[in-house]
Design a protein around this motif. Structure first.
Motif, PDB file in Angstrom:
ATOM      1  N   VAL A  11     -24.756  25.961  24.233  1.00  0.00           N
ATOM      2  CA  VAL A  11     -24.656  24.688  24.925  1.00  0.00           C
ATOM      3  C   VAL A  11     -23.542  23.681  24.402  1.00  0.00           C
ATOM      4  CG1 VAL A  11     -25.336  22.524  25.951  1.00  0.00           C
ATOM      5  CG2 VAL A  11     -26.777  24.462  26.380  1.00  0.00           C
ATOM      6  N   LEU A  12     -23.745  23.569  23.016  1.00  0.00           N
ATOM      7  CA  LEU A  12     -22.749  22.907  22.392  1.00  0.00           C
ATOM      8  C   LEU A  12     -21.285  23.670  22.110  1.00  0.00           C
ATOM      9  CD1 LEU A  12     -25.045  22.086  19.050  1.00  0.00           C
ATOM     10  CD2 LEU A  12     -24.096  20.249  20.955  1.00  0.00           C
ATOM     11  N   VAL A  13     -21.249  24.756  21.908  1.00  0.00           N
ATOM     12  CA  VAL A  13     -19.724  25.478  22.138  1.00  0.00           C
ATOM     13  C   VAL A  13     -19.268  25.352  23.255  1.00  0.00           C
ATOM     14  CG1 VAL A  13     -18.815  27.791  21.950  1.00  0.00           C
ATOM     15  CG2 VAL A  13     -20.370  27.016  20.123  1.00  0.00           C
ATOM     16  N   GLY A  14     -20.126  25.548  24.611  1.00  0.00           N
ATOM     17  CA  GLY A  14     -19.437  25.552  26.012  1.00  0.00           C
ATOM     18  C   GLY A  14     -18.925  23.823  26.073  1.00  0.00           C
ATOM     19  N   ALA A  15     -19.842  23.065  25.605  1.00  0.00           N
ATOM     20  CA  ALA A  15     -19.175  21.476  25.725  1.00  0.00           C
ATOM     21  C   ALA A  15     -17.975  21.404  25.035  1.00  0.00           C
ATOM     22  CB  ALA A  15     -20.285  20.651  25.280  1.00  0.00           C
ATOM     23  N   VAL A  16     -17.734  21.907  23.744  1.00  0.00           N
ATOM     24  CA  VAL A  16     -16.879  21.435  22.994  1.00  0.00           C
ATOM     25  C   VAL A  16     -15.444  22.172  23.585  1.00  0.00           C
ATOM     26  CG1 VAL A  16     -15.830  22.055  20.770  1.00  0.00           C
ATOM     27  CG2 VAL A  16     -17.913  21.217  20.826  1.00  0.00           C
ATOM     28  N   VAL A  17     -15.625  23.324  24.172  1.00  0.00           N
ATOM     29  CA  VAL A  17     -14.608  24.002  24.750  1.00  0.00           C
ATOM     30  C   VAL A  17     -14.318  23.498  26.259  1.00  0.00           C
ATOM     31  CG1 VAL A  17     -14.031  26.263  26.053  1.00  0.00           C
ATOM     32  CG2 VAL A  17     -15.138  26.388  24.033  1.00  0.00           C
ATOM     33  N   ALA A  40     -10.360   8.438  28.256  1.00  0.00           N
ATOM     34  CA  ALA A  40     -11.705   8.541  27.842  1.00  0.00           C
ATOM     35  C   ALA A  40     -11.769   9.479  26.683  1.00  0.00           C
ATOM     36  CB  ALA A  40     -12.555   8.546  29.027  1.00  0.00           C
ATOM     37  N   LEU A  41     -11.527  10.759  26.999  1.00  0.00           N
ATOM     38  CA  LEU A  41     -11.865  11.684  26.089  1.00  0.00           C
ATOM     39  C   LEU A  41     -10.868  11.554  24.898  1.00  0.00           C
ATOM     40  CD1 LEU A  41     -11.559  14.785  28.474  1.00  0.00           C
ATOM     41  CD2 LEU A  41     -13.527  13.920  27.372  1.00  0.00           C
ATOM     42  N   ASN A  42      -9.681  11.163  24.830  1.00  0.00           N
ATOM     43  CA  ASN A  42      -9.036  10.846  23.728  1.00  0.00           C
ATOM     44  C   ASN A  42      -9.603   9.637  22.753  1.00  0.00           C
ATOM     45  OD1 ASN A  42      -6.631  11.208  22.246  1.00  0.00           O
ATOM     46  ND2 ASN A  42      -5.647   9.242  22.825  1.00  0.00           N
ATOM     47  N   GLY A  43     -10.087   8.780  23.527  1.00  0.00           N
ATOM     48  CA  GLY A  43     -11.094   7.614  22.565  1.00  0.00           C
ATOM     49  C   GLY A  43     -12.121   8.433  21.832  1.00  0.00           C
ATOM     50  N   TYR A  44     -12.839   9.237  22.415  1.00  0.00           N
ATOM     51  CA  TYR A  44     -13.657  10.026  21.570  1.00  0.00           C
ATOM     52  C   TYR A  44     -13.498  10.859  20.549  1.00  0.00           C
ATOM     53  CZ  TYR A  44     -17.088   8.389  25.242  1.00  0.00           C
ATOM     54  OH  TYR A  44     -17.863   7.604  25.993  1.00  0.00           O
ATOM     55  N   MET A  45     -12.213  11.451  20.471  1.00  0.00           N
ATOM     56  CA  MET A  45     -11.599  12.354  19.556  1.00  0.00           C
ATOM     57  C   MET A  45     -11.595  11.574  17.963  1.00  0.00           C
ATOM     58  SD  MET A  45     -11.016  15.288  20.667  1.00  0.00           S
ATOM     59  CE  MET A  45     -11.752  15.472  22.332  1.00  0.00           C
ATOM     60  N   PRO A  46     -12.000  12.412  17.134  1.00  0.00           N
ATOM     61  CA  PRO A  46     -11.740  12.046  15.796  1.00  0.00           C
ATOM     62  C   PRO A  46     -10.202  11.301  15.571  1.00  0.00           C
ATOM     63  CG  PRO A  46     -12.567  13.970  15.761  1.00  0.00           C
ATOM     64  CD  PRO A  46     -12.154  13.713  17.164  1.00  0.00           C
ATOM     65  N   ALA A  47     -10.196  10.426  14.489  1.00  0.00           N
ATOM     66  CA  ALA A  47      -8.806   9.737  14.485  1.00  0.00           C
ATOM     67  C   ALA A  47      -7.628  10.784  14.009  1.00  0.00           C
ATOM     68  CB  ALA A  47      -8.942   8.763  12.914  1.00  0.00           C
ATOM     69  N   PRO A  48      -7.759  11.762  13.202  1.00  0.00           N
ATOM     70  CA  PRO A  48      -6.684  12.564  13.082  1.00  0.00           C
ATOM     71  C   PRO A  48      -6.163  13.131  14.524  1.00  0.00           C
ATOM     72  CG  PRO A  48      -8.375  13.197  11.421  1.00  0.00           C
ATOM     73  CD  PRO A  48      -8.841  12.008  12.353  1.00  0.00           C
ATOM     74  N   LEU A  49      -7.269  13.723  15.230  1.00  0.00           N
ATOM     75  CA  LEU A  49      -6.865  14.315  16.477  1.00  0.00           C
ATOM     76  C   LEU A  49      -6.249  13.369  17.701  1.00  0.00           C
ATOM     77  CD1 LEU A  49      -9.854  17.067  17.001  1.00  0.00           C
ATOM     78  CD2 LEU A  49      -7.424  17.309  16.590  1.00  0.00           C
ATOM     79  N   ARG A  50      -6.830  12.069  17.617  1.00  0.00           N
ATOM     80  CA  ARG A  50      -6.242  10.977  18.547  1.00  0.00           C
ATOM     81  C   ARG A  50      -4.776  10.698  18.129  1.00  0.00           C
ATOM     82  NH1 ARG A  50     -10.400   7.690  18.213  1.00  0.00           N
ATOM     83  NH2 ARG A  50      -9.538   6.327  16.656  1.00  0.00           N
ATOM     84  N   ARG A  51      -4.546  10.668  16.704  1.00  0.00           N
ATOM     85  CA  ARG A  51      -3.367  10.279  16.325  1.00  0.00           C
ATOM     86  C   ARG A  51      -2.199  11.760  16.921  1.00  0.00           C
ATOM     87  NH1 ARG A  51      -5.729   8.228  11.763  1.00  0.00           N
ATOM     88  NH2 ARG A  51      -5.369  10.040  10.618  1.00  0.00           N
ATOM     89  N   TRP A  52      -2.592  12.602  16.548  1.00  0.00           N
ATOM     90  CA  TRP A  52      -1.936  13.797  16.949  1.00  0.00           C
ATOM     91  C   TRP A  52      -1.563  13.821  18.455  1.00  0.00           C
ATOM     92  CZ3 TRP A  52      -2.592  17.964  20.123  1.00  0.00           C
ATOM     93  CH2 TRP A  52      -1.676  18.866  20.298  1.00  0.00           C
ATOM     94  N   GLY A  53      -2.599  13.594  19.144  1.00  0.00           N
ATOM     95  CA  GLY A  53      -2.547  13.408  20.667  1.00  0.00           C
ATOM     96  C   GLY A  53      -1.598  12.430  21.006  1.00  0.00           C
ATOM     97  N   CYS A  54      -1.888  11.131  20.443  1.00  0.00           N
ATOM     98  CA  CYS A  54      -0.909  10.091  20.702  1.00  0.00           C
ATOM     99  C   CYS A  54       0.631  10.418  20.475  1.00  0.00           C
ATOM    100  CB  CYS A  54      -1.406   8.706  20.195  1.00  0.00           C
ATOM    101  SG  CYS A  54      -3.194   8.134  20.570  1.00  0.00           S
TER     102      CYS A  54
END
Length: 79
Positions: A11-17, A40-54
């Motif tokens: 279930v955890l792997v499925g949710a992450v994917v 909303a999903l971007n807001g839940y990402m860890p800071a390094p992933l959020r910075r990359w995404g932005c």
């Protein structure tokens, strides 16, 4: 007990994917930086992933105001 751990892991792997894939689609291929679910999903990402995404969205949408979560200190520039 082992079966419960296995089900929880699946279930955890499925949710992450599922959520990670939706976030990546928003960042890499979204038509607009103002998609509510993507923001909303971007807001839940860890800071390094959020910075990359932005940063990725800033390259894809030059000249547009950043969405919530990607704004710099002035609120009008990208982080």
């Amino acid at each position: 007990m082992q079966k419960i751990v296995q089900v929880v892991c699946v279930v955890l792997v499925g949710a992450v994917v599922m959520f990670g894939g939706r976030w990546y689609m928003y960042v890499a291929q979204g038509e607009s930086p103002y998609d509510e679910v993507g923001i909303a999903l971007n807001g839940y990402m860890p800071a390094p992933l959020r910075r990359w995404g932005c940063g990725k969205m800033e390259q894809r949408f030059p000249g547009k105001l950043p969405p919530y979560g990607c704004a710099g200190p002035d609120g009008r520039g990208w982080m």
